[in-house]
Design a protein around this motif. Structure first.
Motif, PDB file in Angstrom:
ATOM      1  N   TYR A 166       5.886  -4.073   4.931  1.00 44.04           N
ATOM      2  CA  TYR A 166       5.056  -3.180   5.605  1.00 44.04           C
ATOM      3  C   TYR A 166       4.899  -1.749   5.123  1.00 44.04           C
ATOM      4  O   TYR A 166       5.490  -1.307   4.176  1.00 44.04           O
ATOM      5  CB  TYR A 166       5.871  -2.888   7.005  1.00 44.04           C
ATOM      6  CG  TYR A 166       7.285  -2.414   6.723  1.00 44.04           C
ATOM      7  CD1 TYR A 166       7.671  -1.077   6.503  1.00 44.04           C
ATOM      8  CD2 TYR A 166       8.306  -3.532   7.099  1.00 44.04           C
ATOM      9  CE1 TYR A 166       8.907  -0.805   6.044  1.00 44.04           C
ATOM     10  CE2 TYR A 166       9.753  -3.077   6.967  1.00 44.04           C
ATOM     11  CZ  TYR A 166       9.897  -1.818   6.396  1.00 44.04           C
ATOM     12  OH  TYR A 166      11.213  -1.408   6.305  1.00 44.04           O
ATOM     13  N   TRP A 167       3.884  -1.050   5.391  1.00 50.29           N
ATOM     14  CA  TRP A 167       3.712   0.180   4.955  1.00 50.29           C
ATOM     15  C   TRP A 167       4.764   1.178   5.266  1.00 50.29           C
ATOM     16  O   TRP A 167       5.141   1.121   6.423  1.00 50.29           O
ATOM     17  CB  TRP A 167       2.403   0.736   5.479  1.00 50.29           C
ATOM     18  CG  TRP A 167       1.893   2.241   4.997  1.00 50.29           C
ATOM     19  CD1 TRP A 167       2.150   2.559   3.546  1.00 50.29           C
ATOM     20  CD2 TRP A 167       1.326   3.398   5.717  1.00 50.29           C
ATOM     21  NE1 TRP A 167       1.474   3.873   3.379  1.00 50.29           N
ATOM     22  CE2 TRP A 167       1.358   4.512   4.665  1.00 50.29           C
ATOM     23  CE3 TRP A 167       1.042   3.699   7.033  1.00 50.29           C
ATOM     24  CZ2 TRP A 167       0.797   5.568   5.110  1.00 50.29           C
ATOM     25  CZ3 TRP A 167       0.677   4.930   7.315  1.00 50.29           C
ATOM     26  CH2 TRP A 167       0.409   6.015   6.352  1.00 50.29           C
ATOM     27  N   VAL A 168       5.186   2.129   4.251  1.00 49.60           N
ATOM     28  CA  VAL A 168       6.494   2.707   4.228  1.00 49.60           C
ATOM     29  C   VAL A 168       6.447   3.767   5.584  1.00 49.60           C
ATOM     30  O   VAL A 168       7.636   3.954   5.962  1.00 49.60           O
ATOM     31  CB  VAL A 168       6.527   3.709   2.995  1.00 49.60           C
ATOM     32  CG1 VAL A 168       6.933   2.951   1.770  1.00 49.60           C
ATOM     33  CG2 VAL A 168       5.310   4.426   2.810  1.00 49.60           C
ATOM     34  N   PHE A 173      -5.946  -2.565  -2.817  1.00 50.46           N
ATOM     35  CA  PHE A 173      -5.734  -2.361  -3.947  1.00 50.46           C
ATOM     36  C   PHE A 173      -4.184  -2.417  -4.737  1.00 50.46           C
ATOM     37  O   PHE A 173      -3.976  -1.672  -5.497  1.00 50.46           O
ATOM     38  CB  PHE A 173      -6.476  -0.994  -4.597  1.00 50.46           C
ATOM     39  CG  PHE A 173      -6.651   0.119  -4.046  1.00 50.46           C
ATOM     40  CD1 PHE A 173      -5.329   1.000  -3.656  1.00 50.46           C
ATOM     41  CD2 PHE A 173      -7.667   0.648  -3.064  1.00 50.46           C
ATOM     42  CE1 PHE A 173      -5.209   1.946  -2.898  1.00 50.46           C
ATOM     43  CE2 PHE A 173      -7.553   1.599  -2.238  1.00 50.46           C
ATOM     44  CZ  PHE A 173      -6.345   2.319  -2.042  1.00 50.46           C
ATOM     45  N   TYR A 174      -3.735  -3.211  -3.993  1.00 48.60           N
ATOM     46  CA  TYR A 174      -2.127  -3.393  -4.413  1.00 48.60           C
ATOM     47  C   TYR A 174      -1.645  -4.694  -4.714  1.00 48.60           C
ATOM     48  O   TYR A 174      -2.292  -5.745  -3.850  1.00 48.60           O
ATOM     49  CB  TYR A 174      -1.417  -2.694  -3.279  1.00 48.60           C
ATOM     50  CG  TYR A 174      -1.258  -1.374  -2.507  1.00 48.60           C
ATOM     51  CD1 TYR A 174      -1.303  -0.259  -3.288  1.00 48.60           C
ATOM     52  CD2 TYR A 174      -2.144  -1.327  -1.393  1.00 48.60           C
ATOM     53  CE1 TYR A 174      -1.691   0.867  -2.851  1.00 48.60           C
ATOM     54  CE2 TYR A 174      -2.522  -0.143  -0.944  1.00 48.60           C
ATOM     55  CZ  TYR A 174      -2.270   1.287  -1.534  1.00 48.60           C
ATOM     56  OH  TYR A 174      -2.559   2.160  -1.136  1.00 48.60           O
ATOM     57  N   CYS A 175      -0.713  -4.949  -5.451  1.00 52.50           N
ATOM     58  CA  CYS A 175      -0.071  -6.381  -5.429  1.00 52.50           C
ATOM     59  C   CYS A 175       1.312  -6.115  -5.085  1.00 52.50           C
ATOM     60  O   CYS A 175       1.945  -5.246  -5.617  1.00 52.50           O
ATOM     61  CB  CYS A 175      -0.706  -7.156  -6.237  1.00 52.50           C
ATOM     62  SG  CYS A 175      -0.219  -6.761  -8.010  1.00 52.50           S
ATOM     63  N   THR A 193       6.057   6.718  -1.482  1.00 49.34           N
ATOM     64  CA  THR A 193       4.583   6.546  -2.222  1.00 49.34           C
ATOM     65  C   THR A 193       4.368   7.849  -2.648  1.00 49.34           C
ATOM     66  O   THR A 193       3.718   8.364  -3.624  1.00 49.34           O
ATOM     67  CB  THR A 193       3.626   6.012  -0.953  1.00 49.34           C
ATOM     68  OG1 THR A 193       3.940   6.611   0.318  1.00 49.34           O
ATOM     69  CG2 THR A 193       3.916   4.535  -0.999  1.00 49.34           C
ATOM     70  N   LEU A 194       4.413   9.091  -1.586  1.00 49.15           N
ATOM     71  CA  LEU A 194       4.145  10.430  -2.067  1.00 49.15           C
ATOM     72  C   LEU A 194       4.938  11.023  -2.932  1.00 49.15           C
ATOM     73  O   LEU A 194       4.641  11.626  -3.935  1.00 49.15           O
ATOM     74  CB  LEU A 194       3.941  11.130  -0.562  1.00 49.15           C
ATOM     75  CG  LEU A 194       2.848  10.955   0.203  1.00 49.15           C
ATOM     76  CD1 LEU A 194       2.947  11.653   1.556  1.00 49.15           C
ATOM     77  CD2 LEU A 194       1.626  10.918  -0.281  1.00 49.15           C
ATOM     78  N   LYS A 195       6.053  10.613  -3.014  1.00 51.71           N
ATOM     79  CA  LYS A 195       7.344  11.103  -3.852  1.00 51.71           C
ATOM     80  C   LYS A 195       6.811  10.549  -5.550  1.00 51.71           C
ATOM     81  O   LYS A 195       6.786  11.211  -6.436  1.00 51.71           O
ATOM     82  CB  LYS A 195       8.609  10.455  -3.592  1.00 51.71           C
ATOM     83  CG  LYS A 195       9.655  10.871  -4.569  1.00 51.71           C
ATOM     84  CD  LYS A 195      11.054  10.618  -4.043  1.00 51.71           C
ATOM     85  CE  LYS A 195      11.531   9.617  -4.984  1.00 51.71           C
ATOM     86  NZ  LYS A 195      12.765   8.964  -4.454  1.00 51.71           N
TER      87      LYS A 195
END
Ligand code: PMP
Ligand code: GLU
Length: 405
Positions: free
Chosen positions: A123-125, A323-325, A15-17
């Protein structure tokens, strides 16, 4: 090179990349649309800025207690009382550099080598990597229905005698799924029966739509905070659009908070004195910005879902929060990494591949930007993938001609 086995085993944050890629392309003047982001675009609350500025102007900026300044702990206690109807004491609160550090220090405080930590796909990365950093073993629950919300049976099957903790993230990143209250109640009771830790990653808990209200996990437990193995993680990043301030916290029994504090003290001493003041400002100041953000995001969500529903071949579940889908693009490409690279290269739309969240064939699309970002982003993706779309597309005054379908 003699890099440690541990460091070698830890993946880069995808996500940060993606944020970096979007930033680099924008700096080059490219008309990038960033649907990969994990932060609201609004400005930080004025009360946060004023309080941090006053502290800065005092020029008296020193180490703070490792577990956070008393004023911020007091603000977290008030927040917990107001939103969870749970009374806790200062020794039940630790403030960290973001919810990310709170989670990471928590896992280090809990896990012995080979202990298992269970969480649900998608899941969250960072969950698998944080568990590995603490020398634990990540165990992924894959809901049998193929949907985003597990059943109790799915969870029960993943829990073994090696399980130390279960992480629940509702509303969840990347799906936006909100667990029914009944399921949360069952999970709390199940973890108490099994005597395992239940970590509620509540970083999005107030960003919830369709008239629903956030659920307090404490409502389903009869245990006092000191007897409880329930931990709530939260922070100012998402609700107050303060991602760069890096302030988050955990609420837990005092023994656990004390262990986490020792780990935090030996690694980062304390969260930044200045930014803790900003968090006090956000939590104690005018709260209307939170509701404005929530309303704006709910409207963005509706626009995003309408656009995706009109996208032939794409399947999407309406997110109830965040704020994701997390639409399923497997009709176009089952390899989400290749698909995300293709969309970036051809139409300059940044997305995050589902593979990084433990679910192939999907892309995470954020609706925290502008309506224009959402509609234009989906239009570009459609143009890149749909053979029925016109052969040409204008990005600004640049004409693209599609030669790959
Ligand atoms: N949990 C989840 C599910 C997230 O998406 C994030 C976003 N970064 C975090 C925790 C950590 O948030 P922060 O460190 O910015 O407080
Ligand atoms: N949590 C956000 C995301 O998933 C921010 C980036 C990160 O910390 O991973 O995009």
């Amino acid at each position: 090179m003699s890099i440690s086995q541990l460091a070698k085993s830890i993946a880069e944050s995808p996500t940060l990349k993606m944020n970096e890629i979007a930033r680099t392309l924008r700096d080059r003047g490219e008309a990038v649309i960033h649907l990969g982001g994990g932060e609201p675009k609004s400005k930080a609350p004025i009360d946060a800025i004023l309080r941090a500025s006053a502290k800065l102007n005092s020029a008296d900026i020193k180490y703070t207690p490792s577990d956070g300044i008393p004023e911020l702990k007091k603000a977290v206690i008030r927040y917990t009382e107001e939103h969870y109807r749970k009374v806790v004491e200062p020794e039940n609160v630790i403030v960290s550099n973001g919810a990310k550090q709170a989670l990471s220090v928590l896992l280090q405080a809990l896990i012995n080598p080979q202990d298992e930590v269970v969480f649900v796909a998608p899941y969250w990365v960072s969950y698998p990597e944080m568990v590995k950093i603490a020398y634990g073993v990540p165990v992924v629950v894959e809901p049998e229905s193929g949907r985003f919300i597990p059943t109790m049976k799915d969870i029960e099957q993943a829990v073994s005698s090696y399980t130390k903790a279960l992480i629940i993230n509702s509303p969840g990143n990347p799906s936006g799924a909100v667990y029914p209250e009944e399921l949360i109640a069952q999970i709390v009771k199940f973890c108490e029966k099994k005597d395992i830790y239940l970590i509620m990653d509540d970083i999005y808990h107030k960003l919830i739509y369709d008239g629903r209200s956030p659920v307090s996990c404490y409502a389903f437990s009869k245990k006092s905070i000191e007897q409880s193995k329930l931990i709530v993680i939260n922070g100012v990043s998402k609700l107050y659009a303060m991602t760069g301030f890096r302030i988050g916290w955990a609420v837990a029994n005092s023994q656990l908070v004390e262990a986490m504090t020792r780990l935090q003290a030996q690694t980062t001493s304390c969260p930044s004195a200045l930014l803790q003041e900003a968090a006090v400002g956000a939590l104690m100041g005018v709260q209307s910005g939170v509701e404005s953000l929530r309303l704006m995001l709910e409207n963005n969500r509706n626009v995003m879902i309408d656009e995706l529903n009109a996208f032939e071949g794409v399947k999407v579940e309406k997110p109830g929060g965040t704020f994701y889908c997390f639409p399923d693009f497997s009709a176009y490409n089952k390899d989400s990494v290749k698909l995300a690279e293709f969309l970036l290269e051809k139409v300059r739309v940044v997305t995050v591949p589902g593979k990084d969240f433990g679910m192939e064939g999907h892309l995470r699309l954020s609706f925290c930007g502008s309506i224009k970002d959402i509609t234009e982003g989906i239009e570009r993706i459609k143009w890149a993938l749909d053979p029925n779309a016109p052969n040409e597309l204008f990005i600004g005054d640049r004409k693209l001609v599609r030669d790959w379908l």
